[in-house]
Design a protein around this motif. Structure first.
Motif, PDB file in Angstrom:
ATOM      1  N   THR A  43       0.845  -1.192   0.000  1.00 42.96           N
ATOM      2  CA  THR A  43       0.000   0.000   0.000  1.00 42.96           C
ATOM      3  C   THR A  43       0.881   1.243   0.000  1.00 42.96           C
ATOM      4  OG1 THR A  43      -1.729  -1.162   1.235  1.00 42.96           O
ATOM      5  CG2 THR A  43      -1.815   1.245   1.226  1.00 42.96           C
ATOM      6  N   LEU A  44       0.631   2.134  -0.941  1.00 43.02           N
ATOM      7  CA  LEU A  44       1.442   3.343  -1.105  1.00 43.02           C
ATOM      8  C   LEU A  44       0.563   4.582  -1.091  1.00 43.02           C
ATOM      9  CD1 LEU A  44       3.658   2.085  -4.073  1.00 43.02           C
ATOM     10  CD2 LEU A  44       4.317   2.186  -1.661  1.00 43.02           C
ATOM     11  N   SER A  45       1.098   5.671  -0.570  1.00 43.11           N
ATOM     12  CA  SER A  45       0.409   6.964  -0.572  1.00 43.11           C
ATOM     13  C   SER A  45       1.425   8.046  -0.910  1.00 43.11           C
ATOM     14  CB  SER A  45      -0.256   7.239   0.785  1.00 43.11           C
ATOM     15  OG  SER A  45       0.706   7.208   1.814  1.00 43.11           O
ATOM     16  N   PRO A  46       0.978   9.205  -1.374  1.00 42.49           N
ATOM     17  CA  PRO A  46       1.914  10.241  -1.836  1.00 42.49           C
ATOM     18  C   PRO A  46       2.528  11.090  -0.745  1.00 42.49           C
ATOM     19  CG  PRO A  46      -0.330  10.980  -2.158  1.00 42.49           C
ATOM     20  CD  PRO A  46      -0.415   9.573  -1.660  1.00 42.49           C
ATOM     21  N   GLN A  47       2.174  10.842   0.519  1.00 39.15           N
ATOM     22  CA  GLN A  47       2.703  11.665   1.593  1.00 39.15           C
ATOM     23  C   GLN A  47       4.204  11.503   1.738  1.00 39.15           C
ATOM     24  OE1 GLN A  47      -0.123  10.127   1.767  1.00 39.15           O
ATOM     25  NE2 GLN A  47      -1.618  11.209   2.994  1.00 39.15           N
ATOM     26  N   GLU A  48       4.807  12.579   2.273  1.00 38.41           N
ATOM     27  CA  GLU A  48       6.216  12.485   2.628  1.00 38.41           C
ATOM     28  C   GLU A  48       6.369  11.560   3.825  1.00 38.41           C
ATOM     29  OE1 GLU A  48       8.546  13.644   0.921  1.00 38.41           O
ATOM     30  OE2 GLU A  48       7.594  15.117  -0.371  1.00 38.41           O
ATOM     31  N   ASP A  49       7.589  11.158   4.097  1.00 40.44           N
ATOM     32  CA  ASP A  49       7.826  10.200   5.192  1.00 40.44           C
ATOM     33  C   ASP A  49       7.449  10.761   6.550  1.00 40.44           C
ATOM     34  OD1 ASP A  49       8.743   8.434   3.340  1.00 40.44           O
ATOM     35  OD2 ASP A  49      10.863   8.946   3.630  1.00 40.44           O
ATOM     36  N   ASP A  50       7.488  12.140   6.703  1.00 45.21           N
ATOM     37  CA  ASP A  50       7.212  12.718   8.017  1.00 45.21           C
ATOM     38  C   ASP A  50       5.739  12.970   8.256  1.00 45.21           C
ATOM     39  OD1 ASP A  50       7.026  14.658   6.124  1.00 45.21           O
ATOM     40  OD2 ASP A  50       8.015  16.224   7.308  1.00 45.21           O
ATOM     41  N   LEU A  51       4.874  12.618   7.274  1.00 47.85           N
ATOM     42  CA  LEU A  51       3.438  12.771   7.456  1.00 47.85           C
ATOM     43  C   LEU A  51       2.832  11.420   7.820  1.00 47.85           C
ATOM     44  CD1 LEU A  51       2.494  15.112   4.490  1.00 47.85           C
ATOM     45  CD2 LEU A  51       2.864  15.717   6.875  1.00 47.85           C
ATOM     46  N   ASP A  52       1.765  11.463   8.568  1.00 49.41           N
ATOM     47  CA  ASP A  52       1.116  10.231   9.021  1.00 49.41           C
ATOM     48  C   ASP A  52       0.109   9.782   7.982  1.00 49.41           C
ATOM     49  OD1 ASP A  52      -0.022   8.142  10.286  1.00 49.41           O
ATOM     50  OD2 ASP A  52      -0.507   9.212  12.144  1.00 49.41           O
ATOM     51  N   VAL A  59      -5.508   9.810  -1.168  1.00 49.35           N
ATOM     52  CA  VAL A  59      -5.070   9.077  -2.359  1.00 49.35           C
ATOM     53  C   VAL A  59      -4.225   7.893  -1.909  1.00 49.35           C
ATOM     54  CG1 VAL A  59      -3.753   9.195  -4.493  1.00 49.35           C
ATOM     55  CG2 VAL A  59      -5.090  11.173  -3.747  1.00 49.35           C
ATOM     56  N   GLN A  60      -4.567   6.691  -2.386  1.00 45.36           N
ATOM     57  CA  GLN A  60      -3.807   5.488  -2.037  1.00 45.36           C
ATOM     58  C   GLN A  60      -3.734   4.550  -3.233  1.00 45.36           C
ATOM     59  OE1 GLN A  60      -5.543   3.816   1.589  1.00 45.36           O
ATOM     60  NE2 GLN A  60      -3.645   4.275   2.661  1.00 45.36           N
ATOM     61  N   LEU A  61      -2.599   3.885  -3.321  1.00 44.93           N
ATOM     62  CA  LEU A  61      -2.341   2.976  -4.427  1.00 44.93           C
ATOM     63  C   LEU A  61      -1.968   1.602  -3.893  1.00 44.93           C
ATOM     64  CD1 LEU A  61      -1.635   2.499  -7.531  1.00 44.93           C
ATOM     65  CD2 LEU A  61       0.701   3.095  -6.878  1.00 44.93           C
ATOM     66  N   ALA A  62      -2.414   0.565  -4.576  1.00 46.87           N
ATOM     67  CA  ALA A  62      -2.028  -0.815  -4.247  1.00 46.87           C
ATOM     68  C   ALA A  62      -1.115  -1.334  -5.353  1.00 46.87           C
ATOM     69  CB  ALA A  62      -3.257  -1.697  -4.115  1.00 46.87           C
ATOM     70  N   LEU A  63       0.124  -1.654  -4.997  1.00 46.19           N
ATOM     71  CA  LEU A  63       1.060  -2.290  -5.923  1.00 46.19           C
ATOM     72  C   LEU A  63       1.051  -3.789  -5.622  1.00 46.19           C
ATOM     73  CD1 LEU A  63       3.317  -2.397  -8.017  1.00 46.19           C
ATOM     74  CD2 LEU A  63       4.941  -1.778  -6.205  1.00 46.19           C
ATOM     75  N   ILE A  64       0.605  -4.561  -6.588  1.00 42.81           N
ATOM     76  CA  ILE A  64       0.449  -6.006  -6.407  1.00 42.81           C
ATOM     77  C   ILE A  64       1.499  -6.727  -7.259  1.00 42.81           C
ATOM     78  CG2 ILE A  64      -1.125  -7.958  -6.700  1.00 42.81           C
ATOM     79  CD1 ILE A  64      -3.439  -5.913  -6.399  1.00 42.81           C
ATOM     80  N   PHE A  65       2.103  -7.755  -6.675  1.00 43.69           N
ATOM     81  CA  PHE A  65       3.095  -8.518  -7.438  1.00 43.69           C
ATOM     82  C   PHE A  65       3.040  -9.995  -7.061  1.00 43.69           C
ATOM     83  CE2 PHE A  65       5.317  -7.735  -3.489  1.00 43.69           C
ATOM     84  CZ  PHE A  65       6.079  -8.878  -3.287  1.00 43.69           C
ATOM     85  N   SER A  66       3.576 -10.794  -7.953  1.00 45.35           N
ATOM     86  CA  SER A  66       3.731 -12.231  -7.712  1.00 45.35           C
ATOM     87  C   SER A  66       5.026 -12.660  -8.391  1.00 45.35           C
ATOM     88  CB  SER A  66       2.554 -13.017  -8.291  1.00 45.35           C
ATOM     89  OG  SER A  66       2.729 -14.410  -8.097  1.00 45.35           O
ATOM     90  N   HIS A  67       5.830 -13.436  -7.683  1.00 45.89           N
ATOM     91  CA  HIS A  67       7.087 -13.922  -8.244  1.00 45.89           C
ATOM     92  C   HIS A  67       6.819 -14.990  -9.318  1.00 45.89           C
ATOM     93  CE1 HIS A  67       9.169 -12.659  -4.282  1.00 45.89           C
ATOM     94  NE2 HIS A  67       9.435 -11.769  -5.221  1.00 45.89           N
ATOM     95  N   LYS A 119       5.929   5.145  -5.519  1.00 45.30           N
ATOM     96  CA  LYS A 119       5.622   6.165  -4.507  1.00 45.30           C
ATOM     97  C   LYS A 119       6.051   7.549  -4.981  1.00 45.30           C
ATOM     98  CE  LYS A 119       6.382   7.287   0.375  1.00 45.30           C
ATOM     99  NZ  LYS A 119       4.962   7.245   0.761  1.00 45.30           N
ATOM    100  N   GLU A 120       7.224   7.635  -5.605  1.00 40.70           N
ATOM    101  CA  GLU A 120       7.694   8.916  -6.129  1.00 40.70           C
ATOM    102  C   GLU A 120       6.771   9.433  -7.227  1.00 40.70           C
ATOM    103  OE1 GLU A 120      11.645   8.123  -7.384  1.00 40.70           O
ATOM    104  OE2 GLU A 120      12.484   8.130  -5.341  1.00 40.70           O
TER     105      GLU A 120
END
Length: 250
Positions: A43-52, A59-67, A119-120
Motif C-alpha cells: 500500500t502506497l500513498s503520496p505523503q512524505e515520510d514525516d506525514l502520518d 489518495v492510495q495505491l495498491a502495488l500487487i506482485f507475484s514472483h 511512490k515517487e
C-alpha cells in the motif's frame, strides 16, 4: 546455479520487515494477475515520510506482485490498483512505467525499488493536491490585540478610561487651586497650569538677563513642566507645610 525460490523468500522477509503494515499477502483471485502463486500487496500513498499516512490518505495505491518461477532473472507479475482517488488513465501509465523498470532491473531483487518508484510517481502526480487539502489553523487577524492578562483593550474601553482619567485630573487640579483663583471672575480666572507656572516662577525668582544680550532668554515650558501634574502636587504640599509652620510660630 541461482536458487530462485530462496532468493524470493528472502525478499519477502525483507519487505515484511521494512514495510510492516503496508505489506500483506492477498488471495490470488483478488490480485488481478493470472497466477496461482502467492500474491502480495504493497500500500502506497503520496505523503512524505514525516506525514502520518494512516490519518490522512485521500489518495492510495495498491502495488500487487507475484514472483515468477525464475524471478529475479525474469520480471515479476505486476498490477496496480486504486484504493482511493487515482484515475484509470494514470494507473495504466504507472503500470507501463513499472514494467519497463522491471526489465531494466533483471538479475536482482527489484520489488522494493519498484515500490519506491511508484511512490515517487504518486507524489509527483497527486502529492501537491494532498498538501492543498490540509486544513490550516486560521491566522490571527491584524486587528487582534493579544494581552497576556486582563481584558482585551478596545477603542471604546480606552476612550472611556481616558475620559474618566481627565475628569479625575481636573478635579485634583481644582482642589489644589487657592480659593481666590476659583472665586475670581471667569475671564480673569487662572487655569491650573497658569496658577502652577506663576507659583514656580515666583519660587525661582526673577530671571536676570545680561545688559549686552540682544535676545531674551526663552523658557521652554513644555520641557520644564513635562511632569506638571506631579510637581503641582509637590509644590502645593510644600506651601501648605510652610504656612502651617508660620502659624505655629505665631
Amino acid at each position: 546455479m541461482t536458487d530462485h525460490a530462496q532468493e524470493q523468500e528472502m525478499e519477502i522477509e525483507a519487505l515484511e520487515a521494512i514495510l510492516m503494515d503496508d505489506f500483506k499477502e492477498i488471495d490470488p483471485s483478488e490480485s488481478g494477475v493470472s497466477t496461482t502463486n502467492r500474491c502480495f500487496q504493497i500500500t502506497l500513498s503520496p505523503q512524505e515520510d514525516d506525514l502520518d499516512a494512516s490519518n490522512y490518505t485521500p489518495v492510495q495505491l495498491a502495488l500487487i506482485f507475484s514472483h515468477t518461477e525464475k524471478y529475479p532473472d525474469e520480471p515479476p507479475l505486476l498490477n496496480v490498483k486504486s484504493i482511493r482517488g487515482i484515475k484509470t488513465d494514470d494507473l495504466n501509465m504507472l503500470q507501463e512505467k513499472l514494467e519497463g523498470e522491471a526489465y531494466e532491473s533483471l538479475g536482482m531483487s527489484m520489488i522494493y525499488t519498484l515500490a519506491t518508484s511508484a511512490k515517487e510517481w504518486l507524489h509527483e502526480k497527486y502529492g501537491q493536491n494532498v498538501l492543498d487539502e490540509v486544513v490550516e489553523e486560521p491566522a490571527s487577524t491584524k486587528d487582534d490585540i493579544i494581552i497576556p492578562h486582563g481584558e482585551p483593550v478596545t477603542t471604546e474601553t480606552f476612550l472611556a478610561w481616558r475620559e474618566r482619567f481627565e475628569a479625575e485630573l481636573a478635579l485634583e487640579r481644582a482642589k489644589l487651586m487657592p480659593e481666590s483663583a476659583l472665586t475670581a471672575p471667569k475671564d480673569k480666572r487662572l487655569t491650573g497650569r497658569q496658577w502652577f507656572e506663576s507659583g514656580r516662577a515666583a519660587a525661582k525668582g526673577p530671571t536676570t538677563v545680561p545688559e549686552d544680550s540682544e535676545e531674551e532668554e526663552e523658557i521652554d515650558f513644555d520641557d520644564d513642566f513635562e511632569d506638571d501634574d506631579d510637581e503641582m502636587l509637590e509644590h502645593y504640599l510644600a506651601q501648605k507645610s510652610e504656612k502651617s509652620a508660620e502659624e505655629s510660630k505665631n
